[in-house]
Design a protein around this motif. Structure first.
Motif, PDB file in Angstrom:
ATOM      1  N   GLN A  39      50.780  46.604  43.704  1.00 42.82           N
ATOM      2  CA  GLN A  39      49.793  46.018  43.203  1.00 42.82           C
ATOM      3  C   GLN A  39      49.562  46.508  41.925  1.00 42.82           C
ATOM      4  O   GLN A  39      48.602  45.852  41.176  1.00 42.82           O
ATOM      5  N   SER A  82      39.954  43.063  44.421  1.00 40.07           N
ATOM      6  CA  SER A  82      39.208  42.279  42.969  1.00 40.07           C
ATOM      7  C   SER A  82      39.555  41.567  41.882  1.00 40.07           C
ATOM      8  O   SER A  82      40.074  40.974  41.457  1.00 40.07           O
ATOM      9  N   GLN A  85      43.216  40.155  40.773  1.00 39.18           N
ATOM     10  CA  GLN A  85      43.052  38.265  40.953  1.00 39.18           C
ATOM     11  C   GLN A  85      43.095  37.905  39.408  1.00 39.18           C
ATOM     12  O   GLN A  85      42.215  38.646  38.875  1.00 39.18           O
ATOM     13  N   GLU A  86      43.780  36.837  39.692  1.00 42.04           N
ATOM     14  CA  GLU A  86      43.683  36.121  37.854  1.00 42.04           C
ATOM     15  C   GLU A  86      41.861  36.075  37.577  1.00 42.04           C
ATOM     16  O   GLU A  86      41.611  35.300  38.254  1.00 42.04           O
ATOM     17  N   GLN A  87      41.996  35.778  36.068  1.00 40.06           N
ATOM     18  CA  GLN A  87      40.083  35.476  35.883  1.00 40.06           C
ATOM     19  C   GLN A  87      39.987  34.879  35.337  1.00 40.06           C
ATOM     20  O   GLN A  87      41.793  34.221  34.764  1.00 40.06           O
TER      21      GLN A  87
END
Length: 151
Positions: A39, A82, A85-87
């Motif tokens: 991660q 979160s 995660q891709e924005q």
């Protein structure tokens, strides 16, 4: 904002603006126990893609593309998963505007209003809004343009 805080923390801890990527990953995963090593590597990729980090392939270091010392990180801060995660383009633009000092709720309301008045996508309205406030949006503006081509 939590992505910026998560990225700033290892640099603040070491008092530097660059460090070996492996040391950065260890700081996030083992030292702080915020993420698994995989991660933490994903976070490096996301932060690089968003212009928060740069990689120096010759030295295998990551370099902060902002002043990590200027980021206030509350002592109890723990980033949510979160952040990995891709924005969306809109979220990136909104983050830039908020980082430049505009209240998030105000920005969202004004971008929505601008979108309605101009009859454009939310991303295009956010680009116009940010530019009117002097916020640099080069890569996000290009992303918004590409999204228009796809639609």
């Amino acid at each position: 904002m939590s992505l910026r805080s998560a990225v700033a923390a290892p640099f603040q801890q070491k008092g530097t603006e660059s460090m070996p990527e492996s040391e950065f990953v260890v700081a996030l995963s083992l030292d702080r126990d915020w993420f698994s090593p995989d991660q933490a590597e994903r976070l490096v990729d996301l932060a690089t893609g968003q212009g928060l980090l740069a990689r120096d392939d010759e030295t295998d270091e990551v370099l902060a593309e902002f002043d990590p010392a200027a980021v206030e990180i509350p002592e109890e801060f723990v980033p949510d998963e979160s952040v990995l995660q891709e924005q969306s383009t809109f979220e990136k633009l909104l983050d830039r505007v908020v980082s430049a000092g505009t209240d998030k709720q105000t920005a969202v309301a004004e971008i929505n209003d601008l979108q309605g008045r101009l009859g454009v996508t939310i991303e295009a309205a956010a680009v116009v809004y940010a530019r009117r406030r002097g916020v640099e949006v080069g890569s996000e503006a290009e992303e918004a343009r590409e999204e228009l081509k796809v639609d």
